[in-house]
Design an enzyme around this catalytic site. Structure first.
Site, PDB file in Angstrom:
ATOM      1  N   ASP A 171      14.437  24.692 -81.623  1.00  0.00           N
ATOM      2  CA  ASP A 171      13.698  25.903 -81.992  1.00  0.00           C
ATOM      3  C   ASP A 171      12.223  25.745 -81.635  1.00  0.00           C
ATOM      4  O   ASP A 171      11.436  25.328 -82.455  1.00  0.00           O
ATOM      5  CB  ASP A 171      13.872  26.141 -83.491  1.00  0.00           C
ATOM      6  CG  ASP A 171      13.200  27.406 -83.990  1.00  0.00           C
ATOM      7  OD1 ASP A 171      13.029  28.336 -83.186  1.00  0.00           O
ATOM      8  OD2 ASP A 171      12.848  27.452 -85.172  1.00  0.00           O
TER       9      ASP A 171
ATOM     10  N   ASP B   2       5.719  27.408 -79.730  1.00  0.00           N
ATOM     11  CA  ASP B   2       5.143  26.942 -80.991  1.00  0.00           C
ATOM     12  C   ASP B   2       6.270  26.488 -81.906  1.00  0.00           C
ATOM     13  O   ASP B   2       7.424  26.925 -81.769  1.00  0.00           O
ATOM     14  CB  ASP B   2       4.306  28.041 -81.645  1.00  0.00           C
ATOM     15  CG  ASP B   2       5.150  29.183 -82.184  1.00  0.00           C
ATOM     16  OD1 ASP B   2       5.915  29.765 -81.380  1.00  0.00           O
ATOM     17  OD2 ASP B   2       5.062  29.491 -83.380  1.00  0.00           O
TER      18      ASP B   2
ATOM     19  N   HIS C 268       9.981  30.576 -77.325  1.00  0.00           N
ATOM     20  CA  HIS C 268       8.637  30.298 -77.852  1.00  0.00           C
ATOM     21  C   HIS C 268       8.413  28.791 -77.886  1.00  0.00           C
ATOM     22  O   HIS C 268       9.348  28.018 -78.080  1.00  0.00           O
ATOM     23  CB  HIS C 268       8.425  30.927 -79.241  1.00  0.00           C
ATOM     24  CG  HIS C 268       9.303  30.388 -80.334  1.00  0.00           C
ATOM     25  ND1 HIS C 268       8.998  29.246 -81.052  1.00  0.00           N
ATOM     26  CD2 HIS C 268      10.472  30.840 -80.858  1.00  0.00           C
ATOM     27  CE1 HIS C 268       9.921  29.027 -81.956  1.00  0.00           C
ATOM     28  NE2 HIS C 268      10.845  29.974 -81.855  1.00  0.00           N
TER      29      HIS C 268
ATOM     30  N   HIS D   8      13.524  23.992 -88.695  1.00  0.00           N
ATOM     31  CA  HIS D   8      12.532  24.142 -89.761  1.00  0.00           C
ATOM     32  C   HIS D   8      12.603  23.030 -90.800  1.00  0.00           C
ATOM     33  O   HIS D   8      11.770  22.990 -91.700  1.00  0.00           O
ATOM     34  CB  HIS D   8      12.648  25.499 -90.476  1.00  0.00           C
ATOM     35  CG  HIS D   8      12.334  26.677 -89.608  1.00  0.00           C
ATOM     36  ND1 HIS D   8      11.982  27.905 -90.130  1.00  0.00           N
ATOM     37  CD2 HIS D   8      12.307  26.837 -88.256  1.00  0.00           C
ATOM     38  CE1 HIS D   8      11.770  28.766 -89.137  1.00  0.00           C
ATOM     39  NE2 HIS D   8      11.963  28.133 -87.989  1.00  0.00           N
TER      40      HIS D   8
ATOM     41  N   GLU E 198       5.299  32.470 -82.613  1.00  0.00           N
ATOM     42  CA  GLU E 198       6.447  33.126 -83.235  1.00  0.00           C
ATOM     43  C   GLU E 198       6.659  32.649 -84.664  1.00  0.00           C
ATOM     44  O   GLU E 198       6.960  33.441 -85.562  1.00  0.00           O
ATOM     45  CB  GLU E 198       7.701  32.873 -82.395  1.00  0.00           C
ATOM     46  CG  GLU E 198       8.914  33.708 -82.815  1.00  0.00           C
ATOM     47  CD  GLU E 198       9.738  33.105 -83.930  1.00  0.00           C
ATOM     48  OE1 GLU E 198      10.505  33.849 -84.573  1.00  0.00           O
ATOM     49  OE2 GLU E 198       9.614  31.875 -84.187  1.00  0.00           O
ATOM     50  N   GLU E 199       6.498  31.350 -84.887  1.00  0.00           N
ATOM     51  CA  GLU E 199       6.780  30.797 -86.210  1.00  0.00           C
ATOM     52  C   GLU E 199       5.771  31.264 -87.266  1.00  0.00           C
ATOM     53  O   GLU E 199       6.064  31.212 -88.460  1.00  0.00           O
ATOM     54  CB  GLU E 199       6.782  29.260 -86.159  1.00  0.00           C
ATOM     55  CG  GLU E 199       7.830  28.655 -85.245  1.00  0.00           C
ATOM     56  CD  GLU E 199       9.260  28.826 -85.743  1.00  0.00           C
ATOM     57  OE1 GLU E 199       9.462  29.563 -86.739  1.00  0.00           O
ATOM     58  OE2 GLU E 199      10.167  28.241 -85.138  1.00  0.00           O
TER      59      GLU E 199
END
Length: 451
Positions: A123, A92, A90, A423, A156-157
């Site tokens: 990520d 995003d 992903h 994150h 996705e996030e």
């Protein structure tokens, strides 16, 4: 890895990969368009589409998914009669949080102490590059031996389910014999790991109201019901004294049987401050892979700076609940809602709104694809045996794909090992892991085709 032609090719491509990852990281592709311009996500999607076309992919398209974002799709035909492999990542990313907390700009890939720093580096924009490197290495060494589909998700996030719904509406699009989800990570740097379970999740917004408007705390405080205090009470009810998650009716005593997670190593990975205790009971692996976990992601209330002496009339919080395999996310949502409503004190009005949801996942690790990956990782990581670990995070698409294609094998690998700090501020990727995992994926595709 120097005696392996695939490894040699990947090593030679790493400078280019760094430049490409820098270009991709530069897009502020947070799929929350109230905070970040939609054009940033569109730019990242177009970058990936152009990269796929440059590698000979056909049918490259930006898919408009029901949540208002775009996923990038492409198809690379292989030899006639070959198996089909779907590669997922992903583009995003999470918001950068406090940009002042970053040592270098979050959307500028920066090399420091042997790692590449930037939001999405691990990520999961690094996952996009992992797929590209693997395919380029195979093309340079005899060709790609399977049909390849690539899907790069755009939300996705956010957990808003756009790609899941799109896949359900177009079930033929992502059909494959095997799916490689490039969005997890090794247990630690240098230890090849596939993720065999994922926790599911539910995300709710809880709103508490008690008054028609704020009141002077000196004049009314002590009798007027404080909405912020009520919210704090109900949020506190979600944890036991030791910090374990307690949602009425939701089991929280499952155990993990597999790779152990040493408590001191976890403290280092999580950067727990000296003297601060871990929360919960059971082993660390039990707590993060096999049991539910609630997290208050944010609270709407006055900031300390500029606060006035007022009793608050209303307050809101965003609450995440991770649920382990074997627990239905929909049922967990019902239990969480009922818990929040029943534990709200003083007759305060409470509203619980579901924002997102995803089911937990458990892979079949006995399948031929896992043996092909184990053999590939043994070459990419000399002297290391592939390990199986859980993952506390959620990838809702896994269950959608498993339901749509029950015969497909699903493997989860990726770049998000503990040092990556996904994150959080100062997210980074290990270029050595990017290189080795790209080699592993390339060799996996070759092994799988020959199996």
């Amino acid at each position: 890895m120097s005696s392996n032609p695939v490894a040699e090719t990947v090593a030679s491509l790493m400078p280019r990969a760094k430049e490409e990852l820098a270009a991709l990281v530069a897009f502020k592709s947070v799929a929350d368009f109230d905070q970040f311009p939609r054009s940033e996500s569109v730019g990242a999607a177009n970058w990936i589409a152009a990269a796929l076309r440059a590698e000979g992919f056909e049918d490259v398209a930006l898919l408009d998914t029901p949540d208002g974002t775009q996923s990038v799709y492409g198809y690379l035909p292989g030899p006639e009669g070959a198996k089909t492999v779907l590669l997922y990542a992903h583009y995003d990313v999470q918001p950068p949080l406090d940009e002042a907390g970053w040592d270098t700009p979050p959307f500028e890939l920066t090399e420091r102490d042997g790692r590449w720093y930037g939001r999405g580096a691990a990520d999961c924009k690094g996952g996009v590059l992992m797929h590209l490197l693997a395919l380029r290495a195979l093309k340079a060494d005899g060709g790609v031996p399977v049909h390849v589909k690539v899907i790069a998700e755009g939300s996705e996030e956010q957990g808003t389910g756009g790609l899941e719904r799109y896949a359900e509406q177009h079930p033929e699009l992502l059909a494959a014999d095997t799916v490689v989800i490039g969005d997890t990570g090794n247990f630690r740097v240098g230890l090849p790991t596939v993720t065999s379970t994922l926790r599911g999740m539910t995300l709710v917004r809880v709103k508490v109201d008690t008054l028609e408007g704020n009141l002077h705390s000196g004049q009314f405080g002590g009798a007027a019901p404080d909405a912020l205090a009520a919210l704090i009470r109900v949020l506190d009810s979600l944890r036991a004294e030791d910090g374990s998650t307690t949602v009425d009716g939701l089991a929280s005593d499952s155990t993990w049987e597999g790779l152990a997670y040493d408590e001191e190593q976890f403290r280092r990975d999580a950067k727990v401050l000296h003297g601060v205790e871990l929360i919960g009971s059971g082993s660390v692996a039990d707590r993060i892979w096999a049991r539910p976990a609630v997290t208050v992601l944010g609270i709407d209330c006055p900031p300390v700076v500029g606060a006035t002496p007022s009793v608050q009339a209303g307050a809101r919080a965003l609450v995440s609940l991770r649920v382990p395999p074997g627990v239905d996310a929909g049922e967990a949502t019902k239990l969480l809602r009922a818990h929040l409503e029943s534990h709200t004190p003083w007759g305060a009005r409470v509203e619980v709104e579901q924002i997102g949801q995803g089911q937990a996942f458990r892979a079949d690790t006995t399948s031929p694809a896992y043996q092909a990956m184990a053999d590939a990782m043994a070459v990419a990581y000399p002297g290391q045996e592939m390990q199986y670990a859980g993952q506390g995070g959620s990838i809702p698409l896994c269950n959608t794909l498993a339901a749509l294609y029950p015969e497909a094998e699903i493997l989860l690998i990726g770049l998000s090992e503990p040092e990556a700090q996904i994150h959080a501020v100062n997210e980074s990727v290990s270029p050595q892991e990017l290189e080795r995992l790209s080699v592993a994926e390339a060799l996996f595709l070759r092994n799988y085709a020959a199996g």
